[in-house]
Write an enzyme that holds these catalytic residues in place. Structure first.
Site, short mmCIF file in Angstrom:
data_model
loop_
_atom_site.label_atom_id
_atom_site.label_comp_id
_atom_site.label_asym_id
_atom_site.label_seq_id
_atom_site.Cartn_x
_atom_site.Cartn_y
_atom_site.Cartn_z
N ASP A 38 18.75 17.84 -3.33
CA ASP A 38 19.30 16.78 -3.33
C ASP A 38 19.93 16.27 -2.18
O ASP A 38 20.32 17.96 -1.04
CB ASP A 38 19.82 16.51 -4.64
CG ASP A 38 20.89 15.80 -5.21
OD1 ASP A 38 20.32 14.24 -4.20
OD2 ASP A 38 21.33 15.77 -6.19
N ASN A 40 20.12 14.03 0.08
CA ASN A 40 19.23 13.11 1.50
C ASN A 40 20.33 12.24 1.78
O ASN A 40 19.91 11.77 2.71
CB ASN A 40 17.64 12.82 1.33
CG ASN A 40 16.77 13.61 1.12
OD1 ASN A 40 17.00 14.63 1.71
ND2 ASN A 40 15.51 13.35 0.83
N ARG A 51 19.79 5.02 3.90
CA ARG A 51 19.75 6.25 3.78
C ARG A 51 18.36 7.29 3.46
O ARG A 51 17.81 8.44 3.25
CB ARG A 51 19.45 6.01 2.00
CG ARG A 51 21.25 5.74 1.00
CD ARG A 51 20.63 5.21 -0.09
NE ARG A 51 20.23 6.23 -0.41
CZ ARG A 51 20.50 7.22 -1.85
NH1 ARG A 51 22.12 7.61 -1.48
NH2 ARG A 51 20.03 7.68 -1.85
N SER A 83 12.63 11.22 -9.94
CA SER A 83 12.39 11.32 -11.14
C SER A 83 12.23 9.88 -11.71
O SER A 83 11.59 9.03 -11.33
CB SER A 83 13.54 11.63 -11.71
OG SER A 83 15.06 10.50 -11.51
N THR A 84 11.21 10.34 -13.33
CA THR A 84 11.35 9.09 -14.40
C THR A 84 13.10 8.16 -14.25
O THR A 84 12.20 6.87 -14.18
CB THR A 84 11.28 8.94 -15.59
OG1 THR A 84 11.68 9.88 -15.83
CG2 THR A 84 9.81 9.77 -15.90
N ASN A 86 14.66 7.44 -11.24
CA ASN A 86 14.42 6.84 -9.75
C ASN A 86 14.03 6.11 -9.84
O ASN A 86 14.50 4.90 -8.44
CB ASN A 86 14.18 8.32 -8.85
CG ASN A 86 14.65 9.15 -8.22
OD1 ASN A 86 14.15 10.23 -8.43
ND2 ASN A 86 16.19 9.30 -8.75
N ARG A 206 19.29 24.16 -6.51
CA ARG A 206 20.06 22.56 -6.54
C ARG A 206 21.11 22.85 -5.12
O ARG A 206 21.83 22.75 -4.91
CB ARG A 206 20.62 21.99 -7.32
CG ARG A 206 21.27 20.56 -7.49
CD ARG A 206 21.33 19.35 -8.68
NE ARG A 206 20.91 18.24 -8.29
CZ ARG A 206 20.96 17.19 -9.40
NH1 ARG A 206 20.56 17.61 -10.11
NH2 ARG A 206 21.23 16.35 -8.89
N LEU A 213 21.13 19.14 -14.43
CA LEU A 213 19.05 18.98 -14.21
C LEU A 213 19.06 17.65 -14.27
O LEU A 213 17.69 17.86 -13.64
CB LEU A 213 19.31 19.26 -15.62
CG LEU A 213 19.45 21.27 -15.96
CD1 LEU A 213 19.15 21.84 -17.09
CD2 LEU A 213 18.42 22.00 -14.68
C1 IPE Z 1 17.65 13.64 -9.14
O1 IPE Z 1 18.23 13.90 -7.74
C2 IPE Z 1 15.86 13.70 -8.82
C3 IPE Z 1 15.42 14.45 -6.93
C4 IPE Z 1 16.10 15.40 -6.32
C5 IPE Z 1 14.48 14.25 -7.50
P1 IPE Z 1 19.39 12.54 -8.47
O2 IPE Z 1 19.60 12.48 -7.15
O3 IPE Z 1 18.48 11.50 -8.90
O4 IPE Z 1 19.74 12.75 -9.72
P2 IPE Z 1 21.08 12.07 -9.50
O5 IPE Z 1 21.33 10.49 -10.47
O6 IPE Z 1 22.13 12.67 -8.87
O7 IPE Z 1 21.52 12.58 -11.51
C1 IPE Z 2 17.04 13.39 -3.62
O1 IPE Z 2 18.13 12.49 -2.70
C2 IPE Z 2 16.06 12.86 -3.19
C3 IPE Z 2 15.16 11.76 -3.78
C4 IPE Z 2 16.06 11.94 -5.19
C5 IPE Z 2 14.43 11.13 -3.86
P1 IPE Z 2 19.43 11.10 -2.81
O2 IPE Z 2 18.25 10.53 -2.28
O3 IPE Z 2 19.61 11.57 -4.23
O4 IPE Z 2 20.55 11.63 -2.74
P2 IPE Z 2 21.80 11.35 -2.43
O5 IPE Z 2 22.25 12.72 -3.67
O6 IPE Z 2 22.05 9.96 -2.42
O7 IPE Z 2 22.61 12.20 -1.77
MG MG Z 3 20.54 12.10 -5.47
#
Ligand code: IPE
Ligand code: IPE
Ligand code: MG
Length: 261
Positions: A38, A40, A51, A83-84, A86, A206, A213
């Site tokens: 998480d 990125n 992003r 994730s489902t 995302n 994490r 989670l």
């Molecule tokens: C969890 O990260 C899913 C992945 C890392 C693939 P998210 O960035 O989607 O989670 P939330 O929305 O902050 O809980």
């Molecule tokens: C995790 O990074 C990658 C995926 C969920 C695909 P994020 O894209 O969730 O990055 P933040 O949480 O917005 O910084």
């Molecule tokens: Mg994230």
């Protein structure tokens, strides 16, 4: 898995001040480490980038995490990539991620061959865009006879969806008369999850400091040790991995009992 101590020593040469290979017990490396990758987006935003640049940078961290896991002799490395939930992101970000998964997997196949890594997926990959699903199936076919570490990529994965799917499967077997309700125990349920046959993760990492989670491995993480680091995923290195293993080795796992182990 066996550790090649010479390769491992070279891999962990030139340590930073606070951590080195000598800080971990190679006899007590967890068998299965899982990572929620998480941060990125925040990594990119902090640099004034889009992003998507964060996701691209995250690929390098993932390659390093795979190599680190092989060097440390893990049996399983699993990572949460999509994730489902995302799918709720802007369409251009979803499209970029799906394309990135496909191109990255193709690029990394030589590494999987070289390191004897077997690929596996958690989640409904049939529902992915065709380009991605095709490459994923190709990756499965090409690594099926590999006998080294298992690398599992969770894509279009949600733990609640996974459990609901297992329940549907079991219910239809009961309805068909091939399964008796009294035979459904914890191991039967485990055997219907995407993680079937794999040990539960002993360590969950994490990145980016989030303490949740996000619908990941709810069943499998029942007794897993959690390690949350503020480091954003694109900055996560082999040294951060070692810091997590060291923290894990300092924990007292009781599993509900009163003594360690
Ligand atoms: C969890 O990260 C899913 C992945 C890392 C693939 P998210 O960035 O989607 O989670 P939330 O929305 O902050 O809980
Ligand atoms: C995790 O990074 C990658 C995926 C969920 C695909 P994020 O894209 O969730 O990055 P933040 O949480 O917005 O910084
Ligand atoms: Mg994230």
């Amino acid at each position: 898995m066996d550790i090649d101590e010479k390769k491992l020593g070279e891999y962990y040469a030139n340590p930073p001040e606070d951590i080195s290979l000598a800080d971990v017990d190679l006899e007590r490396i967890p068998h299965h480490v899982s990572i929620i990758m998480d941060g990125n987006g925040r990594w990119a935003q902090a640099r004034g980038l889009d992003r998507s640049e964060g996701h691209v940078a995250g690929v390098d961290s993932l390659r390093e995490a795979v190599t680190t896991s092989v060097r440390l002799g893990l049996d399983v490395l699993s990572v949460y990539a999509f994730s489902t939930e995302n799918w709720r992101r802007p369409q251009h970000e979803v499209d970029l991620l799906m394309h990135l998964f496909a191109t990255t997997l193709l690029n990394e196949l030589p590494l999987f061959h070289q390191e004897n890594v077997q690929l596996r997926f958690f989640g409904d990959i049939d529902a992915l865009p065709k380009e991605t699903a095709d490459v994923f199936r190709e990756g499965l076919a090409q690594t099926a006879d590999h006998t080294g570490m298992t690398f599992a990529l969770a894509v279009n994965y949600g733990s609640r969806a996974e459990i609901a799917r297992a329940a549907r499967e079991l219910a239809s077997e009961v309805a068909a008369g091939t399964l008796r309700p009294e035979d459904i125990d914890e191991s039967v349920i485990s055997s219907r999850l995407y993680t079937a046959g794999l040990p539960d993760p002993e360590l969950l990492i994490r990145t980016s400091g989030e303490m949740r989670l996000s619908n990941y491995l709810l069943w499998q993480l029942a007794y897993t040790e959690f390690y949350v680091t503020p480091t954003l995923w694109p900055d996560f290195s082999r040294w951060d991995f070692l810091r997590a293993v060291k923290a894990f080795q300092g924990r007292h796992r009781r599993f509900g009992g009163v003594t360690e182990r």
